[in-house]
Every structure is written in C-alpha cells, then in structure tokens.
Write an enzyme that holds these catalytic residues in place. Structure first.
Site, PDB file in Angstrom:
ATOM      1  N   CYS A   2       0.842  -1.194   0.000  1.00  0.00           N
ATOM      2  CA  CYS A   2       0.000   0.000   0.000  1.00  0.00           C
ATOM      3  C   CYS A   2       0.878   1.246   0.000  1.00  0.00           C
ATOM      4  CB  CYS A   2      -0.944   0.087   1.187  1.00  0.00           C
ATOM      5  SG  CYS A   2      -2.112  -1.247   1.277  1.00  0.00           S
ATOM      6  N   ARG A  31       3.778  -0.411  -4.845  1.00  0.00           N
ATOM      7  CA  ARG A  31       3.462  -0.858  -3.490  1.00  0.00           C
ATOM      8  C   ARG A  31       2.141  -1.629  -3.427  1.00  0.00           C
ATOM      9  NH1 ARG A  31       6.777   2.028   0.203  1.00  0.00           N
ATOM     10  NH2 ARG A  31       5.456   1.429   1.933  1.00  0.00           N
ATOM     11  N   TRP A  82      -2.619  -2.799  -1.623  1.00  0.00           N
ATOM     12  CA  TRP A  82      -2.271  -4.220  -1.682  1.00  0.00           C
ATOM     13  C   TRP A  82      -3.136  -4.847  -0.608  1.00  0.00           C
ATOM     14  CZ3 TRP A  82      -0.293  -8.189   1.317  1.00  0.00           C
ATOM     15  CH2 TRP A  82       0.232  -9.291   0.632  1.00  0.00           C
ATOM     16  N   ASN A 108      -1.525   2.685   5.287  1.00  0.00           N
ATOM     17  CA  ASN A 108      -0.610   1.604   4.913  1.00  0.00           C
ATOM     18  C   ASN A 108      -0.254   0.880   6.212  1.00  0.00           C
ATOM     19  OD1 ASN A 108       2.948   1.694   4.315  1.00  0.00           O
ATOM     20  ND2 ASN A 108       1.584  -0.008   4.042  1.00  0.00           N
ATOM     21  N   GLY A 109      -0.439  -0.431   6.240  1.00  0.00           N
ATOM     22  CA  GLY A 109      -0.106  -1.177   7.458  1.00  0.00           C
ATOM     23  C   GLY A 109      -1.242  -2.104   7.838  1.00  0.00           C
ATOM     24  N   GLU A 480      18.173 -17.066  -6.442  1.00  0.00           N
ATOM     25  CA  GLU A 480      17.675 -15.772  -6.910  1.00  0.00           C
ATOM     26  C   GLU A 480      17.093 -15.897  -8.327  1.00  0.00           C
ATOM     27  OE1 GLU A 480      16.803 -13.089  -5.805  1.00  0.00           O
ATOM     28  OE2 GLU A 480      16.854 -11.684  -7.473  1.00  0.00           O
ATOM     29  N   LYS A 484      13.269 -14.948  -9.363  1.00  0.00           N
ATOM     30  CA  LYS A 484      12.960 -13.941 -10.392  1.00  0.00           C
ATOM     31  C   LYS A 484      11.953 -14.504 -11.383  1.00  0.00           C
ATOM     32  CE  LYS A 484      14.010 -11.256  -9.196  1.00  0.00           C
ATOM     33  NZ  LYS A 484      14.335 -10.392  -8.134  1.00  0.00           N
ATOM     34  N   GLU A 487       8.462 -14.973  -9.826  1.00  0.00           N
ATOM     35  CA  GLU A 487       7.830 -13.680  -9.520  1.00  0.00           C
ATOM     36  C   GLU A 487       7.112 -13.078 -10.723  1.00  0.00           C
ATOM     37  OE1 GLU A 487      10.192 -11.080  -6.202  1.00  0.00           O
ATOM     38  OE2 GLU A 487      11.292 -11.487  -8.033  1.00  0.00           O
ATOM     39  N   HIS A 503      18.788 -36.604  -4.703  1.00  0.00           N
ATOM     40  CA  HIS A 503      18.096 -36.891  -3.438  1.00  0.00           C
ATOM     41  C   HIS A 503      16.631 -36.489  -3.495  1.00  0.00           C
ATOM     42  CE1 HIS A 503      21.864 -38.044  -1.665  1.00  0.00           C
ATOM     43  NE2 HIS A 503      22.412 -36.921  -2.090  1.00  0.00           N
ATOM     44  N   LYS A 602       6.406  -4.368  -3.782  1.00  0.00           N
ATOM     45  CA  LYS A 602       7.850  -4.197  -3.669  1.00  0.00           C
ATOM     46  C   LYS A 602       8.293  -4.056  -2.221  1.00  0.00           C
ATOM     47  CE  LYS A 602      11.703  -2.134  -5.937  1.00  0.00           C
ATOM     48  NZ  LYS A 602      12.147  -3.459  -6.377  1.00  0.00           N
TER      49      LYS A 602
HETATM   50  C1  G6P Z   1       9.432  -8.150  -1.459  1.00  0.00           C
HETATM   51  C2  G6P Z   1       9.874  -7.802  -2.853  1.00  0.00           C
HETATM   52  C3  G6P Z   1      11.220  -8.459  -3.139  1.00  0.00           C
HETATM   53  C4  G6P Z   1      12.235  -8.054  -2.085  1.00  0.00           C
HETATM   54  C5  G6P Z   1      11.744  -8.365  -0.668  1.00  0.00           C
HETATM   55  C6  G6P Z   1      12.635  -7.734   0.383  1.00  0.00           C
HETATM   56  O1  G6P Z   1       9.138  -9.498  -1.383  1.00  0.00           O
HETATM   57  O2  G6P Z   1       8.909  -8.211  -3.795  1.00  0.00           O
HETATM   58  O3  G6P Z   1      11.676  -8.038  -4.407  1.00  0.00           O
HETATM   59  O4  G6P Z   1      13.423  -8.743  -2.306  1.00  0.00           O
HETATM   60  O5  G6P Z   1      10.434  -7.808  -0.490  1.00  0.00           O
HETATM   61  O6  G6P Z   1      12.588  -6.352   0.243  1.00  0.00           O
HETATM   62  P1  G6P Z   1      13.697  -5.368   0.763  1.00  0.00           P
HETATM   63  O7  G6P Z   1      13.178  -4.015   0.422  1.00  0.00           O
HETATM   64  O8  G6P Z   1      13.786  -5.591   2.242  1.00  0.00           O
HETATM   65  O9  G6P Z   1      14.973  -5.707   0.082  1.00  0.00           O
END
Ligand code: G6P
Length: 607
Positions: A2, A31, A82, A108-109, A480, A484, A487, A503, A602
């Site tokens: 949010c 957000r 969100w 937000n929260g 990672e 990606k 996501e 395994h 994000k």
């Molecule tokens: C969310 C985002 C990720 C990010 C993670 C941690 O899940 O979608 O892309 O890596 O938060 O965020 P930060 O701002 O703490 O790196």
C-alpha cells in the site's frame, strides 16, 4: 504494501490536487495495485463537500473514473492498495470515511486489534461499509473529533495496535492534512505554498527535494505553508529537513518498454557507482566500521526475498576469502528463533527498501542484543538506514519494478566490498578488489547480449517447470534466478544445490522441464557435467551458464551462455544478469506485466 500520498496547497493555481495525487500514486503503484482512490476537500470553498473517487484494479481505472467525474479542491489524500483485510473491491478501496462522510483516511499497514475495535464501534452504533481494518480508524477519529483533527488522530493512535502510516483529511478543517506513523514509512515533502506527504520520496521528487522523515509515534499537522510535528505526548518536536539528490531520470522509463528492463540495463553503471562510493585510490573506505570489522570473528546476515539471496552469496564469499564463519537467515525466521549473538559478531541487515517489516524487527532484535548493525540499503532516509549503526548505501537509484534487479547486484557489490574489508590477506584482498573494479564493464558485456537471451526465451518461455542448479555461489545465485522467474512469469521454478538433485528433485524432471545449470566453479565442472547429463537423460532441455573460454559444456548442454571470466565467487553478479533477462523475456512472452507481477508488492511493510 500500500502506498499513501497527500497534497495541500493554499489556493488552486496551476497544479490541482487531483492531478498531483494521481501523478504521485503512479510512482507508488509498485506498493500495490489492487485498487486506488483519492479524497479531496477545498480550503477555498469550505462549503464544498469532501469528495471521494475510488476504483478496484490498476490506477488507470481510477484515472478513467475521474475523467468523467473529476474532483476539485486544494487538499487531498490518495492510496494504492495491496489487499490485506477484505478482497480487492471498490468498497474495500481506500480512502475510508466515518459514517457522516466528513473524515477520510488512507492507511498503509495492519491494525492488529481491528476486530476488537470494530466490535466496540458496532456496539456504539457504527455500521461498517467495508471489511477493512482501516475503516475502524475513520470511525474512531470521528468518535474523538471535537473540532481539532490533530488531537483526534493522536487520541486514536493510543487505541491502535499494529502498524500504520496514516493520512487524514476532514471537511470541517480543509486547510490541513494530518499524518501519523508507526512501523510504516512516511515522508513529508516541503514545497513553496504547498506541501506533500508520501510513503517514500519518489513521488515527492518531482515537486520538492526537501523532506522530513516522520518517526514512529509522531503525528504531523501539514498545512500548505507549515508542518508541525508532535511526539506521542503532544509536544512539538524539531525534525531535521533532509535534501534528497536522487536523479529523477532514474524514476522514468526513458524509452524502455518496462522499468525492469531499464533497471537490468542500468546495472553496469550502478555497479560502478557502488564500487566508487567506497573505494578511493585503490583503498577501500569503510572507516566508520573499521572497529567492528577488525574484531569480527563471526558474521550474521539477515534479509528477505532477494536481499536474503544477497546474504546467501555473501556467506560463500566471506567464508572463502576472509575465513570467517557466516550465519544467514531470512528475517521472518530469525526474529522468532531467539538467535545467539555475541559481542564480536558483525551483524548485517540487507534491504533494498529499508522498510521491510520483518527485516526491521530482526534489526531491532540484533540491537537489543547489544550488536552494532550495518545496514545495506538502497533508500536514503529509510527506517533501516536511520536505525542502523552504520549504513552502506547501494547506489542503485530508485528501483521501480517490483522484481529487484539492480538493487540486488549492488547489494552483492556491497557484500563483496565488505568481504574485502574482512579479508586480512592483502594479496587476496587486492586481487578481489581489482576484479570488482571491472565488474561494471563486464556486466555491460552481458547486457549487450540481451538479444541472445531474448531469442532463447522466445523458444523456451512455455516450459511448465524450470529448475536452476549449481554448486557453491552458483547454487546461491540459482535461488535468486528461480525467484525472479516465478515472480514475474508465474512459472513453477525452483533452485537446487546440484549435488542434491539425486536426493529427490530428479523425480520431477521430464521433457517439459528446462534446467538452467550455472557452472562457474572450475574445479567442479566435472560434477556439473554429470548433473547436466543426468537431467538430459530424463528429457530436460538445458542451458549452461559458464565462463568465456570454457568449452567443457559445448557438447553436453543444449545451449551454453558464456559470461566474462572473473573470480568464481563473484561470478553471481554476471550470471544473474542472464537469468534476470531470461525471466523478463519469459514474462513478456507470456503476456504478463513484468513491472507489476500479480499478488506481489515491492515493499512488504506488513509481517
Ligand atoms: C518483497 C519484494 C522483493 C524483495 C523483498 C525484500 O518481497 O517483492 O523483491 O526482495 O520484499 O525487500 P527489501 O526491500 O527488504 O529488500
């Protein structure tokens, strides 16, 4: 999660509140994009009613709505959602109002005691319109309102448990916005004849570079010409004004189709910037942390998501080069498992946004245990940056796409620079530093070959399963890479340590599987060779990522992508660019919006 914004001006001039709010919300759409809304009042025409417009879905739906039904006024707040409490719908969209519709709130929260508050309000005759926790706040403010919005919001704060950044407007006092915060970020932007508020600085930059960061439990009265900030006891506090010098250009797409592609392509430059920010005349400058670096006998690193993967890569490099044991953890686990922290531990938190709720709490736990904490973050003035003992900034500039790319590789640059500082063997350190110095240029060589990856993705984007594997730091980067892809392309993708294949994971391999094998550990090429053969024998297609000059996989893997030669422990910076590009093009080929992946936000400011 949010985003909230607010704008107030003395008189309607060239800019009008509605347009500023929409423009600011565009910058915060990362957000959340389940719905968007604005509330506007008018201090020039106090008879004018508080007006609300809100719409489910992307911000563009709200824009359409206000084309046919605009709102006029000097003072407004806005929200991009969100969803947490209540499905994405028009009715659950913010702003929320009290019963009379005079008071509007964006939030937000998460209000953790909202059930109790809702029950109490219902017992006092309130009929709720939405399923949200936020609506309680609007009704509570009305309950405490006695002609003074600041006092009412301050009273309500005493009754709220959980996290919040709030902005409130009220028809009876159209010449102010009241904001308050606890455990969610809130920034005030100072203009001439106007002021703004937002969840982070990016929306503010177009209008002002002078900002004030609100602290937890503070409440601020924002008028067009003044900002007065109070602590929880109602006493006025002086909050310093900070100047933000982020380059606005980096918050624009500059001709790229998506922010994500632009941010991938910016990596050569920002890697250079991050290196140069800490290295002068061949010497690493981490003076402010020298005392803890020198006595470190154990390193602890926490983060979430992509930032956690940076910690994973760091573990391999610090243990290998500096010979110091490293423990890493995801912040949401770390904070609940009563970790053992000793005096000489070097504690690092990694967070792009500097606002991730779990990472923030993990950092607070580290500090309670007496540790000095180094933060690696991208956002100047973020909560993590302000509360950490020391900060290493990634010089990535604003990262807008939800999936992190340039923030990640610059986090890697920071952890490698820390590795250098921790490495006592000067010869090893210097060699590593000269490799790092070349990283920007080598990253450029990978970016320049994006067309090859695009072609590969156009052939493979329909695979239903994609597995990434590797050994040592190639395994860390596989995690990672898999994140990606899932996501933004919504493909089922997982990462495995290549040795673990037999395994269990090998049972999943069939002819619908693509396996991406990162092979940048020369002494383990033979092992990877066998692993690739094993998955090929079961029908998988394979892509091997390895160093230029290595032809060991030419006849083994279906496809080979060569990256410039570097030290195997820092190769993740280069190999991940290949998998970022692959994920990006898969997402585009599947018709997704890579900048706004479904269900993700994000900045995860709720736990
Ligand atoms: C969310 C985002 C990720 C990010 C993670 C941690 O899940 O979608 O892309 O890596 O938060 O965020 P930060 O701002 O703490 O790196």
């Amino acid at each position: 999660m949010c985003g909230i914004v607010g704008f107030i001006e003395k008189e309607k001039k060239d800019i009008n509140a509605q347009d500023v709010l929409i423009n600011c919300l565009k910058k915060l759409e990362y957000r959340g994009y389940d719905s968007a809304g604005i509330a506007v009042v008018d201090c020039e025409n106090k008879e004018r009613k508080l007006e609300i417009r809100k719409a489910k879905g992307r911000l563009s739906n709200l824009e359409e709505l206000i084309k046919t039904s605009p709102v006029e006024g000097t003072t407004g707040i806005g929200h991009t959602r969100w969803a947490t409490h209540g499905e994405p719908s028009d009715i659950n969209s913010h702003p929320h109002t009290d019963v009379s519709g005079y008071i509007a709130v964006v939030h937000n929260g998460i209000i953790e005691n909202h059930n109790k508050l809702r029950k109490w309000l219902e017992e006092h005759g309130v009929v709720f319109k939405s399923e949200t926790d936020t609506e309680c706040i609007a009704h509570l403010i009305d309950f405490h309102y006695n002609g003074d919005l600041v006092t009412a919001v301050s009273e309500v704060m005493k009754r709220l448990e959980g996290s919040y950044a709030l902005a409130v407007v009220c028809q009876q006092e159209p010449d102010l916005i009241v904001v308050a915060k606890k455990d969610c970020p809130l920034v005030i932007g100072l203009g001439e004849g106007f002021n703004l508020i937002a969840s982070d600085v990016t929306p503010i930059l177009e209008y002002s570079r002078e900002v004030q960061y609100l602290d937890d439990n503070q409440v601020a009265k924002v008028t067009a010409t003044d900002v007065t900030i109070f602590n929880k006891d109602g006493v006025i506090v002086e909050v310093p004004v900070s100047h933000v010098d982020w380059d606005m250009q980096s918050a624009q797409k500059n001709g790229y189709e998506h922010f994500m592609l632009k941010e991938i392509c910016e990596q050569p430059f920002v890697l250079d910037q991050t290196y140069k920010a800490r290295v002068y005349a061949g010497k690493i400058d981490l003076q402010e942390i020298n005392s803890i670096v020198e006595k470190a006998t154990h390193v602890v690193i926490v983060g979430c998501g992509t930032a956690y993967h940076a910690a994973f890569v760091a573990k391999y490099s610090i243990e290998h080069f500096a010979r110091i044991p490293v423990d890493i953890d995801v912040a949401s686990e770390f904070r609940y498992r009563d970790p053992i922290i000793n005096e000489n531990d070097l504690c690092i938190v990694i967070s792009q946004s500097g606002e991730t709720a779990d990472t923030l709490q993990a950092m607070r736990i580290l500090k309670q245990k007496g540790a000095k904490v180094i933060a690696i973050t991208n956002v100047v003035g973020s909560t993590v940056a302000r509360e950490a003992d020391f900060v290493m900034y990634t010089q990535a500039g604003p990262e807008i796409a939800v999936a992190s790319t340039k923030a990640f590789t610059t986090q890697l640059m920071c952890v490698y620079l820390l590795t250098c500082a921790l490495t006592k063997d000067l010869e090893v350190r210097e060699k590593l530093m000269s490799e790092l110095e070349e990283m920007g240029a080598k990253a450029q060589l990978v970016v320049d070959r994006q067309a090859e990856i695009q072609k590969f993705a156009s052939r493979q984007f329909n695979k239903t399963k994609v597995f990434y594997f590797g050994r040592l730091s190639d395994y860390a980067i596989s995690l990672e890479s898999a994140l990606k892809l899932k996501e933004i392309s919504y493909t089922h993708s997982e990462a495995f340590a290549a040795g673990e294949l037999k395994h269990g994971p090998i049972a999943l391999i069939d002819d619908k599987t693509l396996v991406v094998a990162t092979c940048c550990q020369p002494f383990l090429y033979d092992k990877m060779d066998s692993n690739i053969k094993e998955v090929k024998a079961r029908g998988a297609k394979t892509l091997a990522i390895t160093f230029e000059g290595n032809h060991a996989f030419d006849d083994v893997s279906d496809e080979v992508f060569l990256i410039p030669k570097t030290d195997p422990y820092i190769a993740p910076i280069l190999s991940v660019i290949v998998t970022q590009l692959y994920a990006y093009y898969c997402s585009v080929n599947r018709g997704n919006d890579p900048d706004h992946p479904r269900n993700l936000a994000k900045s995860v400011t709720v736990e």
